[in-house]
Write an enzyme that holds these catalytic residues in place. Structure first.
Site, PDB file in Angstrom:
ATOM      1  CG  HIS A 122     -25.350  16.509 -10.733  1.00  0.00           C
ATOM      2  ND1 HIS A 122     -25.565  15.582  -9.730  1.00  0.00           N
ATOM      3  CD2 HIS A 122     -26.393  16.386 -11.597  1.00  0.00           C
ATOM      4  CE1 HIS A 122     -26.700  14.943  -9.984  1.00  0.00           C
ATOM      5  NE2 HIS A 122     -27.223  15.412 -11.108  1.00  0.00           N
ATOM      6  CB  VAL A 175      -2.911  -3.515   0.939  1.00  0.00           C
ATOM      7  CG1 VAL A 175      -3.506  -2.608  -0.088  1.00  0.00           C
ATOM      8  CG2 VAL A 175      -2.521  -2.755   2.169  1.00  0.00           C
ATOM      9  CD  GLU A 190      -5.541  -9.288   9.992  1.00  0.00           C
ATOM     10  OE1 GLU A 190      -5.109  -9.250   8.837  1.00  0.00           O
ATOM     11  OE2 GLU A 190      -4.861  -8.917  10.990  1.00  0.00           O
ATOM     12  CG  LEU A 228      15.507  -0.282 -15.755  1.00  0.00           C
ATOM     13  CD1 LEU A 228      15.792   1.095 -16.343  1.00  0.00           C
ATOM     14  CD2 LEU A 228      16.608  -0.663 -14.759  1.00  0.00           C
ATOM     15  N   GLY A 244      11.415  -2.043 -10.454  1.00  0.00           N
ATOM     16  CA  GLY A 244      11.306  -2.576  -9.101  1.00  0.00           C
ATOM     17  C   GLY A 244      10.043  -3.383  -8.859  1.00  0.00           C
ATOM     18  CB  VAL A 295      -1.776 -18.544  11.037  1.00  0.00           C
ATOM     19  CG1 VAL A 295      -1.182 -19.698  10.243  1.00  0.00           C
ATOM     20  CG2 VAL A 295      -2.954 -17.936  10.279  1.00  0.00           C
TER      21      VAL A 295
HETATM   22  P1  FAD Z   1      11.171  -1.519  -4.967  1.00  0.00           P
HETATM   23  O1  FAD Z   1      10.079  -1.129  -5.843  1.00  0.00           O
HETATM   24  O2  FAD Z   1      11.061  -2.681  -4.107  1.00  0.00           O
HETATM   25  O3  FAD Z   1      12.485  -1.517  -5.822  1.00  0.00           O
HETATM   26  C1  FAD Z   1      13.718  -1.887  -5.310  1.00  0.00           C
HETATM   27  C2  FAD Z   1      14.590  -2.385  -6.454  1.00  0.00           C
HETATM   28  O4  FAD Z   1      15.915  -2.502  -5.979  1.00  0.00           O
HETATM   29  C3  FAD Z   1      14.203  -3.764  -6.975  1.00  0.00           C
HETATM   30  O5  FAD Z   1      14.058  -3.721  -8.367  1.00  0.00           O
HETATM   31  C4  FAD Z   1      15.377  -4.657  -6.583  1.00  0.00           C
HETATM   32  O6  FAD Z   1      15.627  -5.679  -7.509  1.00  0.00           O
HETATM   33  C5  FAD Z   1      16.504  -3.657  -6.564  1.00  0.00           C
HETATM   34  N1  FAD Z   1      17.636  -4.039  -5.731  1.00  0.00           N
HETATM   35  C6  FAD Z   1      17.610  -4.466  -4.445  1.00  0.00           C
HETATM   36  N2  FAD Z   1      18.862  -4.657  -3.973  1.00  0.00           N
HETATM   37  C7  FAD Z   1      19.695  -4.358  -5.011  1.00  0.00           C
HETATM   38  C8  FAD Z   1      21.094  -4.347  -5.152  1.00  0.00           C
HETATM   39  N3  FAD Z   1      21.908  -4.646  -4.125  1.00  0.00           N
HETATM   40  N4  FAD Z   1      21.614  -3.998  -6.346  1.00  0.00           N
HETATM   41  C9  FAD Z   1      20.813  -3.666  -7.401  1.00  0.00           C
HETATM   42  N5  FAD Z   1      19.472  -3.653  -7.301  1.00  0.00           N
HETATM   43  C10 FAD Z   1      18.926  -3.981  -6.124  1.00  0.00           C
HETATM   44  N6  FAD Z   1       2.175   0.620  -3.530  1.00  0.00           N
HETATM   45  C11 FAD Z   1       1.338   1.601  -3.902  1.00  0.00           C
HETATM   46  O7  FAD Z   1       1.597   2.771  -3.606  1.00  0.00           O
HETATM   47  N7  FAD Z   1       0.208   1.334  -4.617  1.00  0.00           N
HETATM   48  C12 FAD Z   1      -0.135   0.079  -4.963  1.00  0.00           C
HETATM   49  O8  FAD Z   1      -1.159  -0.138  -5.613  1.00  0.00           O
HETATM   50  C13 FAD Z   1       0.715  -0.982  -4.581  1.00  0.00           C
HETATM   51  N8  FAD Z   1       0.423  -2.248  -4.911  1.00  0.00           N
HETATM   52  C14 FAD Z   1       1.276  -3.240  -4.564  1.00  0.00           C
HETATM   53  C15 FAD Z   1       0.927  -4.549  -4.885  1.00  0.00           C
HETATM   54  C16 FAD Z   1       1.752  -5.594  -4.546  1.00  0.00           C
HETATM   55  C17 FAD Z   1       1.371  -7.003  -4.922  1.00  0.00           C
HETATM   56  C18 FAD Z   1       2.975  -5.322  -3.872  1.00  0.00           C
HETATM   57  C19 FAD Z   1       3.904  -6.439  -3.524  1.00  0.00           C
HETATM   58  C20 FAD Z   1       3.322  -4.029  -3.524  1.00  0.00           C
HETATM   59  C21 FAD Z   1       2.464  -2.975  -3.857  1.00  0.00           C
HETATM   60  N9  FAD Z   1       2.746  -1.664  -3.509  1.00  0.00           N
HETATM   61  C22 FAD Z   1       1.886  -0.661  -3.856  1.00  0.00           C
HETATM   62  C23 FAD Z   1       3.973  -1.302  -2.775  1.00  0.00           C
HETATM   63  C24 FAD Z   1       5.032  -0.757  -3.739  1.00  0.00           C
HETATM   64  O9  FAD Z   1       5.299  -1.723  -4.727  1.00  0.00           O
HETATM   65  C25 FAD Z   1       6.298  -0.402  -2.990  1.00  0.00           C
HETATM   66  O10 FAD Z   1       5.987   0.485  -1.933  1.00  0.00           O
HETATM   67  C26 FAD Z   1       7.307   0.258  -3.900  1.00  0.00           C
HETATM   68  O11 FAD Z   1       7.640  -0.569  -4.977  1.00  0.00           O
HETATM   69  C27 FAD Z   1       8.578   0.636  -3.141  1.00  0.00           C
HETATM   70  O12 FAD Z   1       9.463   1.242  -4.012  1.00  0.00           O
HETATM   71  P2  FAD Z   1      11.028   1.231  -3.761  1.00  0.00           P
HETATM   72  O13 FAD Z   1      11.611   2.025  -4.888  1.00  0.00           O
HETATM   73  O14 FAD Z   1      11.341   1.613  -2.388  1.00  0.00           O
HETATM   74  O15 FAD Z   1      11.487  -0.292  -3.894  1.00  0.00           O
HETATM   75  P1  NAD Z   2      -0.233  -5.298   5.273  1.00  0.00           P
HETATM   76  O1  NAD Z   2       0.582  -4.761   6.362  1.00  0.00           O
HETATM   77  O2  NAD Z   2      -1.119  -4.400   4.493  1.00  0.00           O
HETATM   78  O3  NAD Z   2      -1.188  -6.447   5.823  1.00  0.00           O
HETATM   79  C1  NAD Z   2      -0.713  -7.535   6.527  1.00  0.00           C
HETATM   80  C2  NAD Z   2      -1.860  -8.104   7.325  1.00  0.00           C
HETATM   81  O4  NAD Z   2      -1.432  -9.329   7.866  1.00  0.00           O
HETATM   82  C3  NAD Z   2      -2.289  -7.207   8.476  1.00  0.00           C
HETATM   83  O5  NAD Z   2      -3.685  -7.061   8.475  1.00  0.00           O
HETATM   84  C4  NAD Z   2      -1.787  -7.959   9.698  1.00  0.00           C
HETATM   85  O6  NAD Z   2      -2.560  -7.738  10.851  1.00  0.00           O
HETATM   86  C5  NAD Z   2      -1.872  -9.389   9.196  1.00  0.00           C
HETATM   87  N1  NAD Z   2      -0.999 -10.322   9.909  1.00  0.00           N
HETATM   88  C6  NAD Z   2       0.260 -10.119  10.363  1.00  0.00           C
HETATM   89  N2  NAD Z   2       0.721 -11.223  10.959  1.00  0.00           N
HETATM   90  C7  NAD Z   2      -0.259 -12.155  10.870  1.00  0.00           C
HETATM   91  C8  NAD Z   2      -0.398 -13.496  11.319  1.00  0.00           C
HETATM   92  N3  NAD Z   2       0.587 -14.100  11.994  1.00  0.00           N
HETATM   93  N4  NAD Z   2      -1.542 -14.144  11.049  1.00  0.00           N
HETATM   94  C9  NAD Z   2      -2.556 -13.532  10.374  1.00  0.00           C
HETATM   95  N5  NAD Z   2      -2.483 -12.261   9.953  1.00  0.00           N
HETATM   96  C10 NAD Z   2      -1.358 -11.595  10.196  1.00  0.00           C
HETATM   97  O7  NAD Z   2       0.797  -6.089   4.335  1.00  0.00           O
HETATM   98  P2  NAD Z   2       0.605  -6.733   2.904  1.00  0.00           P
HETATM   99  O8  NAD Z   2      -0.819  -6.828   2.553  1.00  0.00           O
HETATM  100  O9  NAD Z   2       1.455  -7.957   2.897  1.00  0.00           O
HETATM  101  O10 NAD Z   2       1.283  -5.653   1.998  1.00  0.00           O
HETATM  102  C11 NAD Z   2       2.672  -5.286   2.193  1.00  0.00           C
HETATM  103  C12 NAD Z   2       2.901  -3.853   1.872  1.00  0.00           C
HETATM  104  O11 NAD Z   2       2.721  -3.607   0.502  1.00  0.00           O
HETATM  105  C13 NAD Z   2       1.949  -2.962   2.634  1.00  0.00           C
HETATM  106  O12 NAD Z   2       2.694  -2.238   3.558  1.00  0.00           O
HETATM  107  C14 NAD Z   2       1.364  -2.047   1.632  1.00  0.00           C
HETATM  108  O13 NAD Z   2       1.641  -0.726   1.973  1.00  0.00           O
HETATM  109  C15 NAD Z   2       2.030  -2.395   0.311  1.00  0.00           C
HETATM  110  N6  NAD Z   2       0.949  -2.562  -0.669  1.00  0.00           N
HETATM  111  C16 NAD Z   2       0.203  -1.481  -0.989  1.00  0.00           C
HETATM  112  C17 NAD Z   2      -0.849  -1.606  -1.853  1.00  0.00           C
HETATM  113  C18 NAD Z   2      -1.670  -0.415  -2.170  1.00  0.00           C
HETATM  114  O14 NAD Z   2      -1.227   0.686  -1.906  1.00  0.00           O
HETATM  115  N7  NAD Z   2      -2.853  -0.577  -2.719  1.00  0.00           N
HETATM  116  C19 NAD Z   2      -1.172  -2.842  -2.389  1.00  0.00           C
HETATM  117  C20 NAD Z   2      -0.395  -3.931  -2.033  1.00  0.00           C
HETATM  118  C21 NAD Z   2       0.672  -3.769  -1.166  1.00  0.00           C
END
Ligand code: FAD
Ligand code: NAD
Length: 466
Positions: free
Chosen positions: A444, A183, A203, A38, A40, A237
């Site tokens: 502080h 990010v 970028e 569990l 996600g 790109v």
């Molecule tokens: P998810 O977390 O995507 O969960 C969806 C779940 O649904 C999954 O487990 C999937 O397997 C399941 N599912 C899908 N379809 C079905 C189905 N038909 N039946 C059963 N199960 C299904 N956000 C932050 O706020 N802070 C961070 O530091 C941060 N870091 C991140 C780093 C990375 C590398 C990535 C990729 C994302 C990060 N995010 C971060 C974004 C964050 O992970 C997502 O915004 C968040 O997980 C979304 O939650 P959710 O519940 O909508 O979906």
């Molecule tokens: P993002 O939207 O943060 O960044 C994507 C970047 O790719 C942008 O700067 C965009 O301008 C660039 N881009 C788009 N098309 C491009 C192209 N053709 N060539 C070059 N650059 C291009 O998306 P992400 O970093 O993939 O993260 C996905 C999501 O996951 C985000 O929406 C973020 O909210 C979430 N996330 C959050 C955290 C956090 O909260 N710390 C960490 C990781 C991911």
């Protein structure tokens, strides 16, 4: 057939929090997850593992770059044990996902492992090791998102990778090409930069983290360049090709000239797409919009009135804490309450070091809206706390209404900004003025003193320590 008041499809931070709140409110609740663990994206391949690797790599960097200055001598060579680093990350993930199993049991939520798909608006078929059908009066779609890519890129998951593979590499890249300076690209780019990789960010826009305040983006760019990141903004790109162990990325720069990057790994981090594959949403009368997101109204209700959707699969920021707020919101809505989410005050954080954190309007948004504002900015290097830990980069910037002094946006780059932003959220939820914050005592020495000083600067241009 088992029958429920609420079925939640997807167990990410949106889904599992929604399930807990439904159970707390006395509803018989089921959660359906296609993977065996569990939590996600966030717990398995997102927030938690990425932060675990950021922490480990930060320790390594401190050890090789800063220990000596602190008077800590380590005899012999300090080396990275990537296998152990990845194993520790996995144990953090396992403990955290195990915690969700515990919470499901504690709240008497039935867990179904398998892919949930709608048979109709009140019946869900779950295809796992066996096929089951359940009945649900209400359903919450929380199926999240998956990495997106560019049409001409083939993700081979070996050398042309997404964040999922980048969290479990078996070697440190020599040269990691990161497509997308958002990010994910910057956080995971920094992990491998610290471990010794050369990192080139490519970028498309004219600045990294382009949706954040331009001042913040400029400061982060400056600091990351000091850390020897190679930044290539305004690069379009056009091809990504693998030749043996090499990856070749071609892009056009601002002048239209072709630039070639050759590396051994390419991380594609150009955003994420909503995930509804296999859900059979149409069978329940649930409509998707042109971006593939589940369409919802202000109650997060879909076009089928007993079906709601939350988190990454709907519009808005793709953030775990946004998904969680929506989970609680929908559970309380189904229970007949009148909850509220302040979407304007959802903080955003980038967990690089220095960290970046923001809430509210950026300067660009205020200008565009024609709002008269004033700026109070305070550099981290002026704090005793920053000197003590040698975290001198960054600043806190407070944007306040010119007439009323109400805080409209807070943007910061600096050590522990991710934790400090909570103060700004509280202040803004209570519609504090910059003067209100400037008159509150801040311990502080702490990094939070920069918030007080920025508030003093915004109130009357009277910061004390610059
Ligand atoms: P998810 O977390 O995507 O969960 C969806 C779940 O649904 C999954 O487990 C999937 O397997 C399941 N599912 C899908 N379809 C079905 C189905 N038909 N039946 C059963 N199960 C299904 N956000 C932050 O706020 N802070 C961070 O530091 C941060 N870091 C991140 C780093 C990375 C590398 C990535 C990729 C994302 C990060 N995010 C971060 C974004 C964050 O992970 C997502 O915004 C968040 O997980 C979304 O939650 P959710 O519940 O909508 O979906
Ligand atoms: P993002 O939207 O943060 O960044 C994507 C970047 O790719 C942008 O700067 C965009 O301008 C660039 N881009 C788009 N098309 C491009 C192209 N053709 N060539 C070059 N650059 C291009 O998306 P992400 O970093 O993939 O993260 C996905 C999501 O996951 C985000 O929406 C973020 O909210 C979430 N996330 C959050 C955290 C956090 O909260 N710390 C960490 C990781 C991911």
């Amino acid at each position: 057939m088992n029958s429920y008041d609420v079925a939640v499809i997807g167990s990410g931070p949106g889904g599992y929090v929604a399930a807990i709140r439904c159970a707390q409110l006395g509803m018989k609740t089921a959660i359906i997850e296609k993977y065996s663990t569990l939590g996600g994206t966030c717990l398995n391949v997102g927030c938690i593992p990425s932060k675990a690797l950021l922490d480990s790599s930060h320790h390594y960097e401190d050890a090789i770059k800063h220990f000596e200055e602190h008077g800590i001598d380590i005899p012999g060579e300090i080396k990275v044990n990537l296998k152990q680093m990845i194993a520790r990350k996995q144990s953090v993930v396992d403990q955290t996902t195990g915690g969700i199993d515990f919470l499901m049991k504690k709240n008497k939520i039935d867990v179904y492992v398998g892919t949930g798909s709608f048979k109709d608006a009140t019946h869900i078929t779950i295809v796992g090791e066996e096929t089951t059908e359940i009945e649900a009066k209400n359903t919450i779609i929380a199926t999240g998102s998956k990495p997106s890519t560019l049409p001409f890129i083939e993700i081979d998951k070996e050398r042309i990778i997404t964040s999922t593979e980048a969290l479990k590499l078996t070697e440190i890249p020599k040269h990691l090409i990161v497509i997308g300076g958002g990010v994910i690209g910057l956080e995971l780019g920094q992990v491998y930069k610290r471990l010794g990789a050369e990192v080139s960010v490519v970028e498309y826009m004219d600045r990294i983290v382009p949706t954040m305040d331009a001042g913040v983006s400029k400061e982060l760019n400056k600091v990351l360049k000091k850390q020897k990141f190679k930044m290539n903004t305004s690069h379009k790109v056009k091809s990504v090709e693998r030749k043996g162990d090499e990856v070749i990325v071609k892009a056009d720069n601002k002048k239209g000239e072709e630039v070639t990057f050759t590396g051994d790994y390419c991380l594609v981090s150009v955003g994420r797409r909503p995930y509804t594959d296999g859900l059979n949403a149409e069978a329940a009368g649930v409509k998707l919009n042109e971006r593939g997101q589940v369409e919802v109204n202000e109650h997060l209700q879909t076009s089928a009135s007993n079906i709601y959707a939350i988190g990454d699969v709907i519009k808005g920021a793709m953030l775990a804490h946004k998904a969680e707020e929506e989970g609680v919101f929908v559970a309380e809505t189904i229970a007949g309450q009148k909850p509220h989410i302040d979407y304007k005050l959802i903080p955003g954080v980038v967990y690089t070091w220095p960290e970046v954190a923001a809430v509210g309007k950026t300067e660009e948004q205020l200008k565009e809206a024609g709002i008269d504002y004033k700026v109070g900015q305070f550099p981290m290097r002026a704090l005793g706390r920053s000197r003590a830990s040698m975290d001198l980069d960054g600043f806190v910037k407070i944007l306040a209404d010119k007439t009323t002094d109400e805080i409209l946006g807070v943007h910061m780059v600096g050590a522990r900004a991710a934790d400090m932003i909570a103060e700004a959220v509280v202040a803004m939820e209570y519609r504090a003025s910059a003067e209100d914050v400037s008159r509150m005592s801040h311990a502080h020495p702490t990094f939070t003193e920069a918030i007080k000083e920025a508030a003093l600067a915004a109130t009357d241009d009277r910061a004390l320590h610059v």
